[in-house]
Scaffold this active site. Sequence first.
Site, PDB file in Angstrom:
ATOM      1  N   PRO A 111       2.052   5.800 -12.084  1.00 15.47           N
ATOM      2  CA  PRO A 111       0.881   5.289 -12.803  1.00 15.47           C
ATOM      3  C   PRO A 111       0.949   5.774 -14.262  1.00 15.47           C
ATOM      4  O   PRO A 111       0.773   6.952 -14.532  1.00 15.47           O
ATOM      5  CB  PRO A 111      -0.314   5.900 -12.068  1.00 15.47           C
ATOM      6  CG  PRO A 111       0.231   6.888 -11.108  1.00 15.47           C
ATOM      7  CD  PRO A 111       1.719   6.876 -11.136  1.00 15.47           C
ATOM      8  N   ASP A 135       2.840  10.456 -16.568  1.00 18.19           N
ATOM      9  CA  ASP A 135       2.572  10.117 -15.172  1.00 18.19           C
ATOM     10  C   ASP A 135       1.186  10.679 -14.850  1.00 18.19           C
ATOM     11  O   ASP A 135       0.995  11.894 -14.803  1.00 18.19           O
ATOM     12  CB  ASP A 135       3.659  10.779 -14.317  1.00 18.19           C
ATOM     13  CG  ASP A 135       3.504  10.494 -12.826  1.00 18.19           C
ATOM     14  OD1 ASP A 135       2.394  10.123 -12.408  1.00 18.19           O
ATOM     15  OD2 ASP A 135       4.498  10.674 -12.097  1.00 18.19           O
ATOM     16  N   HIS A 136       0.240   9.781 -14.639  1.00 17.18           N
ATOM     17  CA  HIS A 136      -1.154  10.227 -14.485  1.00 17.18           C
ATOM     18  C   HIS A 136      -1.394  10.962 -13.167  1.00 17.18           C
ATOM     19  O   HIS A 136      -2.454  11.531 -12.947  1.00 17.18           O
ATOM     20  CB  HIS A 136      -2.088   9.011 -14.592  1.00 17.18           C
ATOM     21  CG  HIS A 136      -3.449   9.357 -15.124  1.00 17.18           C
ATOM     22  ND1 HIS A 136      -3.915  10.646 -15.225  1.00 17.18           N
ATOM     23  CD2 HIS A 136      -4.448   8.578 -15.587  1.00 17.18           C
ATOM     24  CE1 HIS A 136      -5.142  10.646 -15.709  1.00 17.18           C
ATOM     25  NE2 HIS A 136      -5.487   9.400 -15.947  1.00 17.18           N
ATOM     26  N   ARG A 137      -0.385  10.981 -12.296  1.00 18.26           N
ATOM     27  CA  ARG A 137      -0.537  11.794 -11.079  1.00 18.26           C
ATOM     28  C   ARG A 137      -0.335  13.272 -11.421  1.00 18.26           C
ATOM     29  O   ARG A 137      -0.876  14.150 -10.763  1.00 18.26           O
ATOM     30  CB  ARG A 137       0.493  11.386 -10.024  1.00 18.26           C
ATOM     31  CG  ARG A 137       0.348   9.966  -9.542  1.00 18.26           C
ATOM     32  CD  ARG A 137       1.527   9.558  -8.705  1.00 18.26           C
ATOM     33  NE  ARG A 137       2.783   9.725  -9.440  1.00 18.26           N
ATOM     34  CZ  ARG A 137       3.982   9.517  -8.924  1.00 18.26           C
ATOM     35  NH1 ARG A 137       4.113   9.141  -7.669  1.00 18.26           N
ATOM     36  NH2 ARG A 137       5.062   9.687  -9.648  1.00 18.26           N
TER      37      ARG A 137
END
Length: 560
Positions: free
Chosen positions: A356, A532-534
């Site tokens: 994401p 990476d938004h995780r």
Amino acid sequence: MSEQEITVPDLGGADEVEVIEIVVSAGDTVEMEDSILTLETDKASVELPSPHAGKITKITVNIGDKVKEGDVVGLMEVNGGSDASSADTEQAPAAAEPPADEQPAEAAPQESQAAAAESAPKTAGARQETVKVPSLDGMTDVPVIEINVSAGDVIEVDDPLVTVESDKATMEIPSPFAGTVDKVLVAEGGTLSEGDALVEMTVAGEGSDGGDDAPADSEPAPAAEQPAQVESAPEQPSSPAPAAPTAVKTEAEVAAAGTKVHAGPAVRKIARELGADLTRVKPSGPKNRILKEDVEQYIKQQLNQAQKGSVVATGSGIPGVKLPDFSQFGEVSREAMSRMQVATANNMQRSWLNVPHVTQFDDADITELENFRKSQKKAGEQKGIKMTPLPFLLKACARVLQELPQFNVSLDLERKEIVRKQYIHIGIAVDTPAGLLVPVIRDVDKKGLWELAAEAAELAQKARDKQLKPAEMQGACFTITSLGGIGGKAFTPIVNTPEVAILGVSRAQMQPVWDGASFQPRLMLPLSLSYDHRAVNGADGARFTNLLGELLGDIRTLLL
Ligand code: CAO
């Protein structure tokens, strides 16, 4: 023709083993050494090769049966008259047989000659090679968990030979040559270290991948000489310049692509022949093993889909893109994508689908940095090193990675763990005529600006000359992709997964900046940080570009 029993050979100490796969059925014609069954012990799966060339008349076991040494598993009609000669040949102690190349051709039994000719088809310039284990990143005695080839297999460059598993990673060791496997020198459950002999093979002659200009030793060729990995290259990790092949395929690559499949060598061979990607095949065998039938079923599905319309599969359950017949709109031509283009496309897509992405934009005031950089021009000429903005970016990013270590991680979602890196290696995306490559500068935090400038220039040149070694493209924690020398205001780079962030840099431009009293002309450098938004939250994304801006705005702070 004579009927012979097919029996279970010496099982290397195992008492009873389970039949997990039946590769042939009654009526099939097989060559000597072709797989008949796959057997599985607690530790490994092994293939039961045909002792003769001929026709299978009966298979007397079923999947799930337990068998032991000497058990009859089937019957076959053996080609030619008496089979005693071949049986004798096989059972004769190895030492009693002269090496193949010393054996006078006319004296060799006919069947042996045929078998030799078939198992190692020779073309002009064909040669024997012993493939050795490449660098395992310092690891030694790494357990072999899977053998991916068997004698007689015809393989391409980069086809996986064996899979090894350390505490930290599962890696596939690819073949550096195209050709025919003559002998597999390792066994499942054994261990390997760098330099150990893996496989003996007959390498194809001129005009093939393993031509005479292939490296004389069996170390993996430099990246440029090796076609890029399509599955794990590579794949080194993916975008933006992931196309580089690697000596071994890492767990991250294998896992990211979902390529950790359980399938015997015979099934892998069939899949290779039919062009089936085993990572997409649904297993139906015990312990999630992929059987021959599963591959056939998969191919049937693909054919059905293709008949319904040309669809570019995207994986991940996402509907493919249906291609129209472009020729209805005008004249078109087609050309094959290079392996590097295919690998880059796969890696970009893998990262784009798995990660994401969020991109944070900002500008850094590099007016003073640029003044300093220009003041070093003469010194650079004396040293023969060109100082561009890139070394400053490398140094500043290394500092940010130290201050915000949440950017210096990889996610291991399988184990639900965050891998924190205690080193700072940074990849630089290099635009080359052959495509994007990402050489890696190690320990950026420990190097000075001149050293970084020299190393970046050297690696970029090596990339353009196709001289990068696989090891020089591995191990990055973070990537910088600079389009500053080309142009543009901003872009959204794709994270080079399993890294969790990438900095895109566009062209610096003079801009009027309000200083509270008046507009001042300042040289502003556009930054585009994708993450990476995780792994990284939005606030940290903004903190990253804030801090980077501060460091680039006053490079004296880099000394603190
Ligand atoms: N703003 C303005 N000028 C810049 C700049 C910036 N952000 N960055 C570099 N420049 C200038 C340099 O100073 C140099 O100018 P001079 O010749 O006048 O000194 C010129 O642009 C060319 O620089 P360079 O490209 O030779 O060197 P570099 O260190 O800046 O970059 C490299 C090296 C390898 C990163 C670059 O050559 C390259 O390949 N970039 C493309 C990367 C790419 O394609 N990324 C896309 C990936 S995502 O799909």
